[in-house]
Design an enzyme around this catalytic site. Structure first.
Site, PDB file in Angstrom:
ATOM      1  N   LYS A 196      65.313  41.609  40.002  1.00 34.27           N
ATOM      2  CA  LYS A 196      64.722  41.572  41.296  1.00 34.27           C
ATOM      3  C   LYS A 196      64.045  42.658  41.952  1.00 34.27           C
ATOM      4  CE  LYS A 196      65.882  38.820  44.731  1.00 34.27           C
ATOM      5  NZ  LYS A 196      66.180  37.247  44.775  1.00 34.27           N
ATOM      6  N   ASP A 205      61.063  36.075  47.886  1.00 36.03           N
ATOM      7  CA  ASP A 205      62.450  36.211  48.707  1.00 36.03           C
ATOM      8  C   ASP A 205      62.573  36.574  49.925  1.00 36.03           C
ATOM      9  OD1 ASP A 205      65.649  36.384  47.467  1.00 36.03           O
ATOM     10  OD2 ASP A 205      65.377  38.046  48.768  1.00 36.03           O
TER      11      ASP A 205
END
Ligand code: NDP
Ligand code: 2IT
Length: 447
Positions: free
Chosen positions: A124, A164
């Site tokens: 991430k 995201d």
């Protein structure tokens, strides 16, 4: 080290990372039994190696705003684990981003990606830059400065970012463009790309649609029909809006959406026209959810500063905004009005106290790492298409997405079914996701 000792040790070493510790604690406590059945895991200190990311890049991102002022943000990429495939996971641009939040997301991503059946490790990244209120050119300059630092660490078989919160098609386009310029190669290094340059059909829809498919699988275990069910959704971004779209197609009634300023409630359900307005408002006008109530004052109410859980009368909740957006009180309010299912579009939207309430009430409760895995699953399909230099039809991708969500449901059932028949999806998802990564790590030695 025993599983519980690992948690204590991580708490001692990372005392300022509450979200990371929260995510680790949830997974480690639910895999404790299988871990203890495998003494070799303890011998190789597997849990600690699996909880601590392989590496973290952090860097300053300097860019110039439209007024000529120089701005500095932080940038990060957490490469958590690549035991079963290249690092893979989204990038978040939001003012709240810090290392703890990205570490929790990269950790969760590792198990989610394992559940998808595809070959993807976990990662991430992100920045405390907020695209809100920025011009297109400011967003572009920021994305370019971010990738100027990160491009050497990513690649089609190394680490493949995607979107995201705060990162959608526009941001991926700018980041991919700058990556391509620096790396001098046209590969599938990002997913969620525009369809003209390698993006998969159905990727924008995939997280929301996938969550609905997962919900259908859960409802089927109790013979419940989704038609006419009232669904409260939080958020009004990518995941929330495509969840709403699929629910409407399935004949459910979408009663709420929200953003960080407040929630809208439509007692009779949003109409198709109203949802189209939301898509336009969010993707083109980049407006606020309150404007839906301003546009349709007879049928839509706005509640500033509120989340949907106490205001929307519903049968099902699909939190699709951010972490820890359902606390214990919210969970009790949902249960008090007879909610039958909670299926998480967001990552870790329920606090540990809320999860406890849902499990104790034995409702259908699906954690994000199972229910929202459709997004990254179609990212995996985008990688496959890019490698083949082919693009598949929307029907092909949608069919595969349905199959993958059904498979994830099956894995949860296999590892999470309790003696009374209740499916503990938290345990099921954690154990199924963990075992595959653990076996791969054991086979590959101490790295
Ligand atoms: P978007 O940026 O498209 O939308 C986010 C939505 O959530 C917006 O409505 C935003 O409101 C709201 N929101 C964000 N932060 C907060 C906050 N701190 N408090 C209240 N509301 C907030 O993001 P996505 O739809 O892509 O992501 C939503 C969730 O789904 C996240 O948890 C993400 O990690 C998860 N997810 C996303 C996937 C994807 O493919 N995109 C895949 C799997 C999970 P505002 O506009 O006011 O900020
Ligand atoms: O949380 C997630 O699964 C995502 N944001 C999507 C990640 C991806 O690589 O598609």
């Amino acid at each position: 080290m025993k599983a519980t000792e690992v948690i204590d040790e991580l708490k001692r070493r990372f005392p300022n990372e509450p979200e990371y510790i929260q995510a680790v604690e949830e997974v480690v406590s639910s895999i404790e039994d299988v871990y203890n059945e495998h003494p070799e895991f303890e011998r190789y200190n597997l849990i600690e190696r699996l909880c601590i990311p392989d590496r973290i890049f952090s860097f300053r991102v300097s860019w110039v705003d439209d007024s000529g002022k120089v701005r500095n943000n932080m940038g990060y990429r957490i490469q958590h684990n690549n035991a079963i495939g290249p690092y893979k996971g989204g990038i978040r641009f939001h003012s709240s981003v810090n290392q703890s939040i990205l570490k929790f997301l990269a950790f969760e991503q590792t198990f989610k990606n394992s559940l998808t059946t595809l070959a993807m490790g976990g990662a991430k990244g992100g920045s405390d830059f907020s695209p809100r209120g920025k011009s297109d050119m400011e967003v572009m300059r920021f994305c370019q400065a971010f990738i100027a630092e990160l491009w050497r660490q990513i690649g089609p078989d190394t680490d493949v970012p995607a979107g995201d919160i705060g990162v959608g098609g526009r941001e991926v386009g700018y980041m991919y463009g700058y990556y391509k310029k620096m790396a001098r190669e046209f590969t599938g290094t990002f997913t969620g790309k525009g369809r003209e340059f390698g993006g998969s059909l159905i990727r924008p829809e995939a997280t929301g649609y996938g969550n609905c498919y997962f919900l259908l699988n859960m409802l089927a275990t109790r013979g419940i029909d989704i038609k006419g069910k009232r669904v409260a959704i939080s958020g009004s971004g990518n995941v929330a809006t495509y969840t709403a779209q699929k629910l409407q197609q399935l004949g459910a009634v979408v009663v709420s959406l929200s953003d960080s300023d407040g929630s809208i409630y439509a007692p009779d359900g949003l109409t198709h026209e109203q949802l189209e307005f939301v898509f336009e408002l969010k993707n083109v006008m980049r407006g606020r959810i309150r404007e839906v109530a301003e546009e349709y004052p007879e049928s839509v109410q706005y509640f500033p500063g509120e989340r949907p859980w106490h205001i929307a009368k519903c049968d099902i909740a699909m939190p699709s905004a951010t972490q820890n957006e359902i606390d214990g009180d919210d969970a009790r309010a949902l249960l008090a009005q007879g909610v039958i299912a909670v299926s998480e579009g967001a990552n870790m939207p329920s606090t540990p106290e809320a999860i406890k309430e849902f499990l104790a009430a034995k409702i259908l409760y699906a954690p994000g790492k199972a229910a929202n895995a459709g997004g990254v699953a179609v990212s995996g399909l985008e990688m496959a298409q890019n490698s083949q230099k082919l693009s598949w039809s929307a029907e092909q991708v949608d069919t595969k997405l349905k199959e993958i969500m059904a498979q994830i449901h099956k894995s949860c059932e296999e590892f999470g079914k309790e003696p009374d028949g209740f499916i503990n999806y938290v345990k099921g998802a954690n154990v199924a996701g963990f075992m595959k990564v653990a076996r791969a790590m054991m086979a590959q030695g101490i790295l």
